[in-house]
Write an enzyme that holds these catalytic residues in place. Sequence first.
Site, PDB file in Angstrom:
ATOM      1  N   TYR A 105     -11.363 -94.843   9.096  1.00  0.00           N
ATOM      2  CA  TYR A 105     -11.409 -95.619   7.867  1.00  0.00           C
ATOM      3  C   TYR A 105     -10.096 -96.084   7.233  1.00  0.00           C
ATOM      4  O   TYR A 105     -10.158 -97.092   6.341  1.00  0.00           O
ATOM      5  CB  TYR A 105     -12.280 -94.746   7.020  1.00  0.00           C
ATOM      6  CG  TYR A 105     -13.841 -94.554   7.285  1.00  0.00           C
ATOM      7  CD1 TYR A 105     -14.578 -95.638   7.656  1.00  0.00           C
ATOM      8  CD2 TYR A 105     -13.983 -93.173   7.483  1.00  0.00           C
ATOM      9  CE1 TYR A 105     -15.893 -95.371   7.604  1.00  0.00           C
ATOM     10  CE2 TYR A 105     -15.678 -93.071   7.811  1.00  0.00           C
ATOM     11  CZ  TYR A 105     -16.262 -94.079   8.087  1.00  0.00           C
ATOM     12  OH  TYR A 105     -17.717 -93.522   8.589  1.00  0.00           O
ATOM     13  N   ALA A 119     -23.025 -95.155   4.033  1.00  0.00           N
ATOM     14  CA  ALA A 119     -24.179 -94.557   4.575  1.00  0.00           C
ATOM     15  C   ALA A 119     -25.556 -95.384   4.216  1.00  0.00           C
ATOM     16  O   ALA A 119     -26.593 -95.101   4.908  1.00  0.00           O
ATOM     17  CB  ALA A 119     -24.175 -93.051   4.215  1.00  0.00           C
TER      18      ALA A 119
HETATM   19  C1  DQA Z   1     -18.896 -97.557   6.519  1.00  0.00           C
HETATM   20  C2  DQA Z   1     -19.878 -97.486   7.831  1.00  0.00           C
HETATM   21  C3  DQA Z   1     -21.028 -96.506   7.417  1.00  0.00           C
HETATM   22  O1  DQA Z   1     -21.784 -96.269   8.684  1.00  0.00           O
HETATM   23  C4  DQA Z   1     -20.297 -95.178   6.920  1.00  0.00           C
HETATM   24  O2  DQA Z   1     -21.635 -94.288   6.689  1.00  0.00           O
HETATM   25  C5  DQA Z   1     -19.490 -95.144   5.937  1.00  0.00           C
HETATM   26  C6  DQA Z   1     -18.448 -96.231   5.845  1.00  0.00           C
HETATM   27  C7  DQA Z   1     -17.600 -98.414   6.630  1.00  0.00           C
HETATM   28  O3  DQA Z   1     -17.316 -98.871   5.818  1.00  0.00           O
HETATM   29  O4  DQA Z   1     -17.092 -98.608   7.927  1.00  0.00           O
HETATM   30  O5  DQA Z   1     -19.495 -94.378   4.906  1.00  0.00           O
HETATM   31  O6  DQA Z   1     -19.708 -98.412   5.669  1.00  0.00           O
END
Ligand code: DQA
Length: 157
Positions: A30, A84
């Site tokens: 991230y 999520a």
């Molecule tokens: C997310 C991708 C989702 O699958 C994950 O649960 C997240 C972050 C992203 O920004 O890449 O919390 O939305």
Amino acid sequence: MNPDERMVRRVFVIHGPNLNLLGKREPQIYGRESLEEINASLVALGEELGIAVAAFQSNHEGAIVDRIQQAREAADGLIINPAAYTHTSVAIRDALALLAIPVIEVHLSNIHRREAFRRESLTAAVTTGQITGLGAEGYRLALRALSALMPPAVAVA
Ligand code: DQA
């Protein structure tokens, strides 16, 4: 309403669960930018583009639904990373479907390169478009896209 308020366009940014920990949470996936840094960069870019940016984060589905509903009256465009809830929330999808403003869904990671359960977005089909896999830059690109998609600001006497 203060007439000056309508000289700028208004964009809501909504961040879903666990995004409050950005920078500390799986930075290899991230990125290292914190949520505060991302939000500050959006406010600064908004000033250049004539857009007032109001950012909001919640770990709670209902609070996100409430904020989306507020956008019906109070925003000209919306950026949302439902995190999520992207993959699970009919309630957030239904709330987004009520909006008549442009909506960009953003994901920091490329959800299509990850686990199978992340490849499906319940929300993307009721948004204007999706940006996925470009890290924090995706939010800034989304704001630029909204700037082009939203009608110009109107001066109200
Ligand atoms: C997310 C991708 C989702 O699958 C994950 O649960 C997240 C972050 C992203 O920004 O890449 O919390 O939305």
